[in-house]
Scaffold this motif. Structure first.
Motif, PDB file in Angstrom:
ATOM      1  N   PHE A 149      -2.885  -0.326   6.725  1.00  0.00           N
ATOM      2  CA  PHE A 149      -1.727  -0.269   7.545  1.00  0.00           C
ATOM      3  C   PHE A 149      -2.063   0.125   9.081  1.00  0.00           C
ATOM      4  O   PHE A 149      -2.794   1.035   9.149  1.00  0.00           O
ATOM      5  CB  PHE A 149      -0.659   0.520   6.816  1.00  0.00           C
ATOM      6  N   LYS A 150      -0.860   0.279   9.878  1.00  0.00           N
ATOM      7  CA  LYS A 150      -0.860   0.642  11.481  1.00  0.00           C
ATOM      8  C   LYS A 150      -1.019   2.089  11.246  1.00  0.00           C
ATOM      9  O   LYS A 150      -0.251   2.761  10.732  1.00  0.00           O
ATOM     10  CB  LYS A 150       0.287   0.019  12.017  1.00  0.00           C
ATOM     11  N   LYS A 151      -1.544   2.682  12.064  1.00  0.00           N
ATOM     12  CA  LYS A 151      -1.656   4.031  12.176  1.00  0.00           C
ATOM     13  C   LYS A 151      -0.490   4.624  13.308  1.00  0.00           C
ATOM     14  O   LYS A 151      -0.381   3.920  14.163  1.00  0.00           O
ATOM     15  CB  LYS A 151      -3.151   4.529  12.912  1.00  0.00           C
ATOM     16  N   ALA A 169      11.163  -3.641  12.717  1.00  0.00           N
ATOM     17  CA  ALA A 169       9.591  -3.314  12.663  1.00  0.00           C
ATOM     18  C   ALA A 169       9.071  -2.327  13.733  1.00  0.00           C
ATOM     19  O   ALA A 169       8.062  -1.615  13.513  1.00  0.00           O
ATOM     20  CB  ALA A 169       8.845  -4.774  12.895  1.00  0.00           C
ATOM     21  N   TRP A 170       9.711  -2.293  14.824  1.00  0.00           N
ATOM     22  CA  TRP A 170       9.671  -1.350  16.017  1.00  0.00           C
ATOM     23  C   TRP A 170      10.641  -0.544  15.937  1.00  0.00           C
ATOM     24  O   TRP A 170      11.719  -1.293  16.322  1.00  0.00           O
ATOM     25  CB  TRP A 170       9.058  -2.090  17.127  1.00  0.00           C
ATOM     26  N   ALA A 195       8.196  -3.186   2.800  1.00  0.00           N
ATOM     27  CA  ALA A 195       8.158  -1.702   2.450  1.00  0.00           C
ATOM     28  C   ALA A 195       7.858  -0.844   3.199  1.00  0.00           C
ATOM     29  O   ALA A 195       8.467   0.380   3.258  1.00  0.00           O
ATOM     30  CB  ALA A 195       7.156  -1.672   0.893  1.00  0.00           C
ATOM     31  N   GLU A 196       7.017  -0.958   4.258  1.00  0.00           N
ATOM     32  CA  GLU A 196       6.376  -0.053   5.078  1.00  0.00           C
ATOM     33  C   GLU A 196       7.391   0.135   6.229  1.00  0.00           C
ATOM     34  O   GLU A 196       7.512   1.473   6.686  1.00  0.00           O
ATOM     35  CB  GLU A 196       5.057  -0.774   5.889  1.00  0.00           C
ATOM     36  N   ILE A 197       8.303  -0.950   6.419  1.00  0.00           N
ATOM     37  CA  ILE A 197       9.471  -0.518   7.744  1.00  0.00           C
ATOM     38  C   ILE A 197      10.305   0.461   6.902  1.00  0.00           C
ATOM     39  O   ILE A 197      10.809   1.327   7.643  1.00  0.00           O
ATOM     40  CB  ILE A 197      10.042  -2.003   7.796  1.00  0.00           C
ATOM     41  N   ASP A 198      10.794   0.174   5.559  1.00  0.00           N
ATOM     42  CA  ASP A 198      11.778   1.018   4.945  1.00  0.00           C
ATOM     43  C   ASP A 198      11.111   2.674   5.004  1.00  0.00           C
ATOM     44  O   ASP A 198      11.851   3.691   5.203  1.00  0.00           O
ATOM     45  CB  ASP A 198      11.889   0.535   3.604  1.00  0.00           C
ATOM     46  N   ARG A 199       9.858   2.672   4.673  1.00  0.00           N
ATOM     47  CA  ARG A 199       9.271   3.853   4.538  1.00  0.00           C
ATOM     48  C   ARG A 199       9.218   4.639   5.918  1.00  0.00           C
ATOM     49  O   ARG A 199       9.524   5.756   5.959  1.00  0.00           O
ATOM     50  CB  ARG A 199       7.546   3.896   4.316  1.00  0.00           C
TER      51      ARG A 199
END
Lengths: 292, 102
Positions: free
Chosen positions: A155-157, A227-228, A279-283
């Motif tokens: 995943f993106k840092k 996303a951003w 899920a990453e966006i929600d996190r």
């Protein structure tokens, strides 16, 4: 600030070597519109190439090209020299995601710890574009690059979060798709003492397999899908920028596929990976809400 | 119809005498990446009847090839426009059309 209040003058000159629709080129142009006397340090990156070939340069402002790891260190030196000589100028380190998240991280962290009076802008095009689209630690999950032919597994840092815990006076995220917001954030950063950090979302048409005319559109979609996330952290308080705060609720966001389908780098992405990205966006939203 | 406002480009005279031998210095100028209009496949053409002077094309141009006049009219600098099409894509009144180059 309104769009018509932005300066007429252009100090980023036409005929530069950037690809058509380059997000970074627009970013540099907006930098010169926000800051009266920029003194720019650029480590090895696309930004060192797009200036054009010697003896000409597209930059109508002082600019130093430096080795890839050294943006934070060189900017520190210049800021101190300017102060000692009593010269006017705002020192800006303008580094790519490779020169910030990977290779330049220690110099940036060192400058932040010493509190050097610089603005560090990370223009984030999410891979090593200049050398031929290799993955960086800032490449998002599932994205194709030449070194992740099946899509990146990691995943993106989150570099802005790393800078957040350095306890800087000013940390922000911005996007070239919202020029006035970026200009305002640069002006705010300039008004603070010490090290300031801005992570600038900067689309790359060739590297993202994106049509050159969609640079601005894709950036808007990144914000509208969540996303951003545009936010700023000022004097210990985190605020989601008004543009992004509309998309705090998941229901208000556009489906992520609208953003992904525009870009060829996500062409082969599986449903599982899309679910992971969601899920990453929600996190990320939940993580940021803890700082508010 | 509006003309390109050349006055917006800031190109200061810089005295680098004596420094050239010590550093590889470049001076600001147009076309540091060459005549970039040769890259262009599609040419943006503004329909001034539809233009509402909102300045969105001007601020979104990555190249500074759309100049802003004193009356907020915009004009395209075809000497260096690369034809990316961002201006046409973002124009809210669809006043910019991308036309095939000959």
């Amino acid at each position: 600030m309104l769009l018509r209040d932005v300066k007429f003058e252009e100090k980023w000159l036409p005929g530069n070597a950037a690809c058509p629709g380059c997000g970074l080129s627009l970013g540099l142009r907006l930098l010169t519109k926000a800051i009266e006397k920029p003194v720019v340090v650029i480590p090895a990156s696309c930004a060192s190439v797009v200036q054009g070939a010697w003896p000409k340069s597209s930059a109508s402002f002082p600019l130093l090209n430096i080795a890839m790891a050294g943006a934070g260190a060189a900017a520190s030196g210049i800021a101190n020299a300017y102060e000692m000589l009593g010269k006017e100028g705002t020192v800006v380190a303008w580094a790519g995601d490779g020169g910030t998240a990977d290779i330049g991280l220690q110099a940036l962290s060192g400058a932040a710890e010493r509190g050097e009076n610089i603005i560090f802008v990370m223009y984030d095009n999410e891979a090593y574009m200049n050398t031929g689209i290799q993955r960086s630690s800032s490449t998002p999950h599932g994205a194709w690059t030449t070194t992740t032919p099946e899509g990146k597994r990691e995943f993106k840092k989150d570099v802005a979060a790393i800078m957040l815990v350095h306890n800087l006076e000013y940390v922000a995220t911005a996007s070239v798709s919202y020029p006035v917001d970026f200009i305002e954030k640069l002006k705010k950063a300039e008004a603070h003492k010490g090290t300031k950090f801005i992570q600038l979302y900067s689309p790359c048409p060739p590297g993202w397999r994106l049509d050159a005319s969609k640079t601005i559109e894709v950036g808007k979609l990144a914000v509208e899908t969540g996303a951003w996330i545009l936010y700023e952290y000022e004097n210990g308080k985190l605020t989601i920028s008004p543009i992004s705060s509309r998309f705090r609720e998941k229901k208000a966001r556009r489906p992520l596929i609208d953003y992904l389908s525009l870009q060829g780098r996500f062409a082969g992405i599986s449903q599982q990976d899309i679910a992971k990205l969601e899920a990453e966006i929600d996190r990320k939203w939940e993580f940021l809400s803890k700082f508010e | 119809m509006a003309d390109v406002n050349e006055e917006v480009y800031v190109i200061p005279e810089i005295d680098t005498k004596g420094l050239e031998k010590e550093f590889p210095l470049s001076k600001p100028g147009f076309g540091a990446g060459g005549k970039t209009n040769e890259w262009r496949l599609l040419r943006p053409v503004i329909n001034y009847e539809k233009c509402i002077k909102c300045l969105i094309c001007w601020i979104d141009c990555p190249e500074a090839t759309i100049t802003r006049g004193k009356d907020n009219s915009v004009a395209i600098n075809y000497d260096y426009c690369k034809g990316c099409g961002v201006c046409a894509n973002e124009c809210p009144t669809k006043a910019i059309e991308m036309v095939k180059e000959d």
